[in-house]
Every structure is written in structure tokens, then in C-alpha cells.
Design an enzyme around this catalytic site. Structure first.
Site, mmCIF file in Angstrom:
data_model
loop_
_atom_site.group_PDB
_atom_site.id
_atom_site.type_symbol
_atom_site.label_atom_id
_atom_site.label_comp_id
_atom_site.label_asym_id
_atom_site.label_seq_id
_atom_site.Cartn_x
_atom_site.Cartn_y
_atom_site.Cartn_z
ATOM 1 N N PRO A 102 0.935 -6.556 18.529
ATOM 2 C CA PRO A 102 0.028 -6.955 19.625
ATOM 3 C C PRO A 102 0.155 -8.440 19.964
ATOM 4 C CG PRO A 102 -1.217 -6.453 17.624
ATOM 5 C CD PRO A 102 0.196 -6.094 17.357
ATOM 6 N N ASP A 109 0.851 -1.197 0.000
ATOM 7 C CA ASP A 109 0.000 0.000 0.000
ATOM 8 C C ASP A 109 0.884 1.243 0.000
ATOM 9 O OD1 ASP A 109 -0.597 -0.695 3.471
ATOM 10 O OD2 ASP A 109 0.644 0.931 2.723
ATOM 11 N N GLY A 126 4.529 -4.809 13.007
ATOM 12 C CA GLY A 126 3.370 -5.274 12.245
ATOM 13 C C GLY A 126 3.653 -6.350 11.245
ATOM 14 N N HIS A 140 8.227 -5.776 -1.512
ATOM 15 C CA HIS A 140 7.311 -6.650 -2.240
ATOM 16 C C HIS A 140 6.480 -5.901 -3.264
ATOM 17 C CE1 HIS A 140 7.686 -9.518 1.431
ATOM 18 N NE2 HIS A 140 8.722 -9.601 0.615
ATOM 19 N N CYS A 181 -1.106 -4.400 -22.523
ATOM 20 C CA CYS A 181 0.031 -3.478 -22.617
ATOM 21 C C CYS A 181 -0.088 -2.656 -23.910
ATOM 22 C CB CYS A 181 1.329 -4.284 -22.647
ATOM 23 S SG CYS A 181 2.780 -3.338 -23.106
#
Ligand code: BV8
Ligand code: ZN
Length: 257
Positions: free
Chosen positions: A224, A106, A197, A121, A157
Site C-alpha cells: 500500500p 509466523d 508486504g 529469518h 534445554c
């Protein structure tokens, strides 16, 4: 998980670090309501396993299914906002050298104001031709259809008419060499590495904190839940990115005031 007052040893590490490298995973974006890689995908996609779809085999078997999945994810991210964790890193970088190495595809770090040293990635927003590699900057197939249907034909493409593929690294594919080199340098040269994370299951990305520890660099983990790394890191802060990173930044600010 209320804000736990920081262990003085953690505060001292953070205050004294001039070059911080942050390795982030999907948990970084969880508080932005972007499902993590291991969350059961919501809605349309819950019956698919991401580790099955994020592969060249899935792409060659059904490009329209895989393309729709990435379109759906891109649409989800477009509707998301960076969270307090992303913002804390951007603010921290205004006070110290802070490099962000992310496994995430993201753009929430960037939208919070960080410059990302390495997208290990790839990115949801860098589609390219599956044949000639030409970046595809045409308007994506209407992202709205990706929520209603399970399949969206990938665009062709403009140069060679081959299908355009998502600009991400699939399982079994090598990481971009330049991104890996920058990430390895960032993890080797810093005074403090923060891993936040990530389940720490996917290599070679997961080896970065291990390499830092082996080089005697202190590593703070923010998650967490415990991970395979939690027992080896210098400090494990069992909290979320949105709580832990702003708490660390407070100590940098206090050192500067
Ligand atoms: C490579 C992009 C070599 C795509 C991703 C056996 C067979 C086949 C391959 C292998 C094998 N053994 C090892 C391998 C290699 C493989 C691998 O490691 N597999 C694992 C599963 C064993 N690796 C590869 O294939 C890599 N390439 O090795 O190439 C090569 C060399 C030369 C030539 C040819 C080949 C490529 C791997 C990249 C795959 N692509 N993403 C896409 O996004 O669709 S991986 C994807 O999953 C993510 O990018 C991430 O890297 C990874 C794990 O996800 P996480 O980010 O950790 O997220 P996850 O959901 O797992 O965990 C979330 C965490 O957040 C949890 O810990 C949770 O507690 C925490 N959390 C939750 N909420 C919060 C939070 N934390 C903080 N705050 C919160 N609020
Ligand atoms: Zn092409």
C-alpha cells in the site's frame, strides 16, 4: 483502495508465468492483525523498539524480556488467521509452480496451505537451545503470562540446561545457509517474482528482488506504500496483499478456464 482493474501488461505477465516466486514480508500478515515489524508494538510492548529487541545483545542482556516478547508474538499469531492473500498463494500453487520465500516468522502461509520454500529469518515456532542447538519441543512457558508480564524466564534445554532461545534470526546473525540457498535459487529460476508486504530495508533478504531484476526477471511489487524498490520494479501495485494477490490469481484462473 478499491480493487483496481489490473493493467493488461500485469495480467499478461501473470497468465504467462509458469514458475512464480513470492517474497513476503510482515505486510503479508497485516490483514491477519499481526502487527508489522515497524508498527508500533501494541499494548505492553509499545515502548520497545523491535529492532532493539531482535538482537543477540538484547538476548544476552535480558533473556527473560526477549523470551517474553517472542512468547507474546507467538500467542498473537496463534490467535490470528491466514488472510485472503495467504489463501490466494496456496490456491495459485495448485495451478502453477509457486514458491514462497518469507521473511516472516509466523506460520500463516503454512496454515493457509502453502509449503514455504524458505523462512529466511526463522520461525516463532522453532525454539532451540542457545548452546547445543537442540530443538525445544517442550510446552512453551505458559504463553498467557507473556501478555501479563514483561519478563518470562526461558526454559532450560533438557540436554545441557542452557536457556532455550527463539528460533529466529536476529540482526547481526547470519541467515540459515540452506534457507538462503533455496531462496536465491527460487529468485533466480522463476519467470515472475512477486515481492509483497516488505519495506525492503533488511538485507540480504531485500536483495532478492534486486537480483531477479538484474537477471531480467520481471518483478511485481504489492504494497500500500511505496518502498525503495517501487521505482525499479516492473509493476508496482499500490494495494494490500489481501486485495492484490487474489486479483492476480483471478487472471491465472481466467487463463485456465
Ligand atoms: C546479516 C526476525 C550478516 C526476528 C528479522 C548495520 C549494522 C548492523 C547490521 C547491518 C547494518 N547494515 C546492514 C546490516 C545487516 C542487517 C540489516 O539489513 N539491517 C538493516 C536494518 C539495515 N541484516 C542482518 O543483520 C541480517 N544478517 O546480515 O548477517 C552476517 C553474515 C555472516 C556472519 C554474521 C553476520 C539478519 C536480518 C534478520 C533480522 N531479523 N526478523 C524477529 O522477527 O523478531 S528482520 C524483520 O524486519 C523482518 O523479518 C523483516 O525481514 C524485516 C523488515 O520487516 P518487513 O517484513 O519488511 O516489515 P516492515 O514492518 O519493515 O514493513 C512492512 C511493510 O508492509 C511496509 O512496507 C508496509 O507498507 C507494508 N504493508 C503494511 N500493510 C500491508 C503491507 N503490505 C501489504 N499488505 C498490507 N496489508
Ligand atoms: Zn542444550
Amino acid at each position: 483502495m478499491g480493487a483496481t482493474p489490473l493493467d493488461p501488461a500485469v495480467a499478461a505477465l501473470v497468465r504467462g508465468a509458469h514458475w512464480v516466486t513470492v517474497c513476503s514480508g510482515a505486510g503479508m500478515s497485516a490483514e491477519s492483525n499481526v502487527p508489522t515489524f515497524r508498527d508500533a508494538e501494541t499494548g505492553l510492548w509499545e515502548r520497545f523498539d523491535p529492532t532493539e529487541l531482535a538482537t543477540p545483545e538484547a538476548w544476552s542482556a535480558d533473556p527473560a524480556l526477549v523470551w517474553a516478547w517472542y512468547q507474546w508474538r507467538a500467542r498473537l499469531v496463534r490467535g490470528a488467521e491466514p488472510n485472503a492473500g495467504h489463501r490466494a498463494l496456496a490456491q495459485w500453487a495448485q495451478r502453477r509452480t509457486l514458491m514462497v520465500v518469507t521473511q516472516n516468522v509466523d506460520d500463516l502461509h503454512e496454515r493457509a496451505g502453502s509449503s514455504v520454500s524458505a523462512h529466511l529469518h526463522g520461525s516463532l515456532f522453532a525454539p532451540r537451545c542457545s548452546n547445543c542447538g537442540t530443538p525445544y519441543d517442550g510446552t512453551d512457558a505458559d504463553p498467557d503470562t507473556a501478555t501479563e508480564t514483561l519478563r518470562v524466564e526461558p526454559p532450560a534445554c533438557p540436554r545441557c540446561l542452557s536457556p532455550v532461545r527463539p528460533g529466529v534470526v536476529w540482526f547481526g546473525e547470519p541467515l540459515p545457509q540452506d534457507a538462503w540457498d533455496r531462496a536465491a535459487d527460487a529468485a533466480a529460476g522463476c519467470d515472475l517474482l512477486i515481492v509483497v508486504g516488505t519495506s525492503g530495508l533488511v538485507y540480504p533478504a531485500a536483495s532478492l528482488p534486486e537480483r531477479a531484476l538484474a537477471a531480467g526477471i520481471p518483478v511485481i511489487e504489492i504494497n500500500p506504500d511505496p518502498t525503495p524498490l517501487s521505482s525499479s520494479v516492473t509493476h508496482f501495485l499500490q494495494t494490500t496483499a489481501g486485495r492484490g494477490l487474489p486479483a492476480l490469481l483471478e487472471h491465472v484462473r481466467a487463463a485456465d478456464d
